[in-house]
Design a protein around this motif. Structure first.
Motif, PDB file in Angstrom:
ATOM      1  N   UNK A 159      -3.348  -3.640   8.763  1.00 23.37           N
ATOM      2  CA  UNK A 159      -3.592  -4.886   9.500  1.00 23.37           C
ATOM      3  C   UNK A 159      -4.928  -5.508   9.127  1.00 23.37           C
ATOM      4  N   UNK A 160      -5.878  -4.695   8.670  1.00 23.35           N
ATOM      5  CA  UNK A 160      -7.176  -5.216   8.244  1.00 23.35           C
ATOM      6  C   UNK A 160      -7.146  -5.699   6.794  1.00 23.35           C
ATOM      7  N   UNK A 161      -6.009  -5.435   6.114  1.00 21.08           N
ATOM      8  CA  UNK A 161      -5.834  -5.897   4.732  1.00 21.08           C
ATOM      9  C   UNK A 161      -4.903  -7.104   4.660  1.00 21.08           C
ATOM     10  N   UNK A 162      -4.595  -7.670   5.816  1.00 20.69           N
ATOM     11  CA  UNK A 162      -3.725  -8.841   5.849  1.00 20.69           C
ATOM     12  C   UNK A 162      -2.251  -8.512   5.774  1.00 20.69           C
ATOM     13  N   UNK A 163      -1.892  -7.247   6.006  1.00 20.62           N
ATOM     14  CA  UNK A 163      -0.485  -6.844   5.924  1.00 20.62           C
ATOM     15  C   UNK A 163       0.065  -6.568   7.323  1.00 20.62           C
ATOM     16  N   UNK A 164       1.273  -7.039   7.556  1.00 15.95           N
ATOM     17  CA  UNK A 164       1.948  -6.798   8.834  1.00 15.95           C
ATOM     18  C   UNK A 164       3.401  -6.447   8.576  1.00 15.95           C
ATOM     19  N   UNK A 165       4.049  -5.900   9.604  1.00 15.91           N
ATOM     20  CA  UNK A 165       5.448  -5.498   9.492  1.00 15.91           C
ATOM     21  C   UNK A 165       5.643  -4.562   8.304  1.00 15.91           C
ATOM     22  N   UNK A 166       4.838  -3.505   8.279  1.00 12.68           N
ATOM     23  CA  UNK A 166       4.873  -2.542   7.178  1.00 12.68           C
ATOM     24  C   UNK A 166       5.035  -1.128   7.737  1.00 12.68           C
ATOM     25  N   UNK A 167       5.351  -0.209   6.846  1.00 13.37           N
ATOM     26  CA  UNK A 167       5.397   1.223   7.164  1.00 13.37           C
ATOM     27  C   UNK A 167       4.890   1.974   5.947  1.00 13.37           C
ATOM     28  N   UNK A 168       4.278   3.129   6.184  1.00 11.89           N
ATOM     29  CA  UNK A 168       3.918   4.011   5.092  1.00 11.89           C
ATOM     30  C   UNK A 168       5.082   4.952   4.805  1.00 11.89           C
ATOM     31  N   UNK A 169       5.162   5.400   3.543  1.00  6.52           N
ATOM     32  CA  UNK A 169       6.201   6.352   3.148  1.00  6.52           C
ATOM     33  C   UNK A 169       5.575   7.573   2.483  1.00  6.52           C
TER      34      UNK A 169
ATOM     35  N   UNK B 294       1.843   8.156 -11.152  1.00  4.68           N
ATOM     36  CA  UNK B 294       1.304   8.079 -12.500  1.00  4.68           C
ATOM     37  C   UNK B 294      -0.042   7.401 -12.571  1.00  4.68           C
ATOM     38  N   UNK B 295      -0.638   7.110 -11.414  1.00  4.22           N
ATOM     39  CA  UNK B 295      -1.950   6.490 -11.369  1.00  4.22           C
ATOM     40  C   UNK B 295      -2.723   7.092 -10.214  1.00  4.22           C
ATOM     41  N   UNK B 296      -3.984   6.694 -10.051  1.00  2.77           N
ATOM     42  CA  UNK B 296      -4.767   7.221  -8.937  1.00  2.77           C
ATOM     43  C   UNK B 296      -4.457   6.442  -7.670  1.00  2.77           C
ATOM     44  N   UNK B 297      -4.893   6.983  -6.534  1.00  2.00           N
ATOM     45  CA  UNK B 297      -4.536   6.426  -5.236  1.00  2.00           C
ATOM     46  C   UNK B 297      -5.092   5.011  -5.046  1.00  2.00           C
ATOM     47  N   UNK B 298      -6.304   4.770  -5.510  1.00  2.00           N
ATOM     48  CA  UNK B 298      -6.907   3.447  -5.319  1.00  2.00           C
ATOM     49  C   UNK B 298      -6.150   2.375  -6.099  1.00  2.00           C
ATOM     50  N   UNK B 299      -5.781   2.662  -7.334  1.00  2.00           N
ATOM     51  CA  UNK B 299      -5.033   1.683  -8.120  1.00  2.00           C
ATOM     52  C   UNK B 299      -3.641   1.469  -7.558  1.00  2.00           C
ATOM     53  N   UNK B 300      -3.025   2.552  -7.069  1.00  2.00           N
ATOM     54  CA  UNK B 300      -1.717   2.411  -6.420  1.00  2.00           C
ATOM     55  C   UNK B 300      -1.802   1.418  -5.273  1.00  2.00           C
ATOM     56  N   UNK B 301      -2.793   1.588  -4.393  1.00  2.00           N
ATOM     57  CA  UNK B 301      -2.915   0.698  -3.243  1.00  2.00           C
ATOM     58  C   UNK B 301      -3.123  -0.749  -3.695  1.00  2.00           C
ATOM     59  N   UNK B 302      -3.916  -0.941  -4.726  1.00  2.00           N
ATOM     60  CA  UNK B 302      -4.180  -2.286  -5.236  1.00  2.00           C
ATOM     61  C   UNK B 302      -2.906  -2.949  -5.749  1.00  2.00           C
ATOM     62  N   UNK B 303      -2.138  -2.229  -6.546  1.00  2.00           N
ATOM     63  CA  UNK B 303      -0.919  -2.790  -7.128  1.00  2.00           C
ATOM     64  C   UNK B 303       0.142  -3.036  -6.060  1.00  2.00           C
ATOM     65  N   UNK B 304       0.277  -2.113  -5.125  1.00  2.00           N
ATOM     66  CA  UNK B 304       1.284  -2.269  -4.081  1.00  2.00           C
ATOM     67  C   UNK B 304       0.971  -3.477  -3.201  1.00  2.00           C
ATOM     68  N   UNK B 305      -0.289  -3.750  -2.980  1.00  2.00           N
ATOM     69  CA  UNK B 305      -0.638  -4.947  -2.203  1.00  2.00           C
ATOM     70  C   UNK B 305      -0.173  -6.219  -2.895  1.00  2.00           C
ATOM     71  N   UNK B 306      -0.171  -6.238  -4.230  1.00  2.00           N
ATOM     72  CA  UNK B 306       0.354  -7.410  -4.938  1.00  2.00           C
ATOM     73  C   UNK B 306       1.863  -7.516  -4.748  1.00  2.00           C
TER      74      UNK B 306
END
Length: 453
Positions: A288-298, A246-258
């Motif tokens: 890994x360059x965004x400070x995230x570890x132990x993650x997977x994409x879906x 329901x949103x664009x890809x950039x905003x999705x990535x921003x919100x999911x990082x929170x």
């Protein structure tokens, strides 16, 4: 001359070669029967639970056990259990076609307390111990558990746990543990709905993205979930938002990082699964360059469905063998994931419906095998789908469905009596099942099929 020509090609005939004038007539060549392609049949074996369960994590593109050894996760979604999708149970008449509409109508007709009782009655019957036993027989080792936020949060008292907040998540995890299976917790319906579709719980709303309060409540919700299960080894990971388109890809990535940061504040252990947009995963960059570890994409892959070709062998062959011309298939996704050095989870896929039972079973097994070769986790949609007529027919969407002898009646929730609704909901726990037997046989076969040869 004919005889000598045959000899020059090196073909064998009974009379031999070189017969000249005065030789006895050559015997006629034998009839050559073309070889018959070997018919490969499944050789089912009894699945053995992969005990003991250990805390899973990801490193680079790999899913790993606690000791660093790789694990292949193959499983199924428990759709329609903790968030309703009406097509999965033969309902949806008179506009009551999503969970919000059903709950509103039950509230109007019977009151909130009675609606709560009815929803509990439904959930107590849709998935029971017999389902878990059957899942084990399919050789599955993970389930994705879709749930709507109000299973945990009291919808009338924001940021307050329901009195029975953990009833169904705890039950699913306990049942899975008994059978050596993992659970991926999937927030399928966030408060306000994260998409326009009915499978977010409320069709046509998509208020999550425009309402900061809903985003904050979702942060609160995931922290409650993560705090409860942070040490539970049978939980394979957290799928933080289902199909958040329901949103664009950039905003999705921003919100999911929170959401990632909120979960990590209370749970350093579990895999956080980052949802792809319908346009892909590129907006995230390299985790890994965004400070995230132990993650997977879906991502969710549905060859032959939703405009992706037609149901049939060819679309799956193209996808799995990277032979689809402009569609480079799984090879392209392997390259994308290697470029961001991140593990992968195919949260939904449906490789068997409408294919015929045996061929559908073969394609499903070939799909899971292909994903496993890439190291990807995968869960099919869905475990149980029941219909008004019953029976597997040419292949429903369910690993199990109701038998033809147990059709599901269409129920008009705007007029049906309380007794009729109760009877319908109770029937889901006792109705006769028809298992997709060829699918089960191929999923547990020691012999792999070759549907694309």
């Amino acid at each position: 001359m004919v005889l000598r020509a045959i000899c020059s090609l090196g073909l064998l005939i009974l009379a031999g070669c070189g017969g000249g004038a005065g030789s006895a007539p050559a015997a006629p060549p034998p009839v050559v029967t073309p070889p018959v392609a070997e018919v490969i049949k499944p050789t089912p074996v009894t699945p053995v639970p992969a005990l003991p369960l250990t805390m899973l994590h990801t490193q680079g593109t790999k899913w790993l056990k606690a000791d660093g050894s790789p694990i292949t996760l193959k499983g199924v979604n428990l759709g329609n259990w903790l968030i309703n999708e009406f097509w999965m149970m033969g309902q949806g008449s008179n506009g009551i076609d999503d969970q919000c509409k059903l709950e509103a109508r039950l509230d109007e007709r019977f009151g909130y307390a009675e609606r709560q009782r009815l929803m509990q009655l439904f959930r107590d019957n849709w998935i029971t111990a017999r389902d878990w036993d059957q899942m084990q027989k399919f050789g599955l080792n993970v389930v994705r558990l879709p749930f709507i936020y109000s299973v945990v949060e009291d919808e009338k008292n924001p940021r307050t746990l329901r009195a029975d907040a953990w009833r169904y998540l705890d039950e699913a995890i306990a049942q899975a543990e008994k059978r050596g299976m993992y659970v991926i917790l999937d927030l399928h319906g966030a408060v306000g709905a994260q998409g326009w579709e009915q499978h977010s719980g409320c069709a046509g709303k998509n208020l999550y993205w425009s309402t900061p309060e809903y985003q904050q409540r979702t942060i609160w919700l995931w922290q409650q979930v993560a705090a409860r299960y942070k040490d539970r080894v049978s939980v394979a990971g957290y799928s933080v938002l289902n199909e958040p388109w329901g949103t664009d890809a950039a905003n999705l990535a921003k919100v999911v990082k929170t959401l990632y940061s909120a979960i990590r504040a209370v749970d350093p252990n579990h895999v956080v699964i980052l949802p792809g947009h319908n346009s892909g995963i590129s907006a995230y960059g390299k985790p890994s360059e965004q400070g995230m570890s132990n993650v997977a994409f879906e991502m969710h892959f549905y060859p032959g469905l939703f405009g992706w070709g037609q149901i049939g062998l060819q679309v799956h062959k193209d996808w799995l063998s990277c032979s689809g011309g402009s569609n480079s298939g799984v090879c392209d996704w392997d390259n994308r994931l290697r470029n961001v050095d991140t593990a992968f989870f195919i949260g939904e896929t449906q490789p068997w419906t409408g294919q015929g039972l045996d061929l559908g079973g073969q394609i499903a097994r070939a799909s899971f095998d292909t994903y496993a070769r890439y190291g990807w986790a995968a869960t099919a949609w869905s475990w149980k789908v029941v219909t008004n007529s019953g029976g597997q027919g040419n292949g429903t969407w369910g690993m199990v469905t109701n038998a033809a002898s147990a059709p599901v009646p269409k129920t008009d929730f705007t007029t049906a009596s309380l007794s009729d609704i109760e009877t319908l909901f109770k029937s889901f726990g006792s109705q006769a099942y028809e298992v997709h037997q060829p699918l089960r046989d191929w999923m547990t076969s020691s012999t792999a099929p070759q549907p694309f040869r």
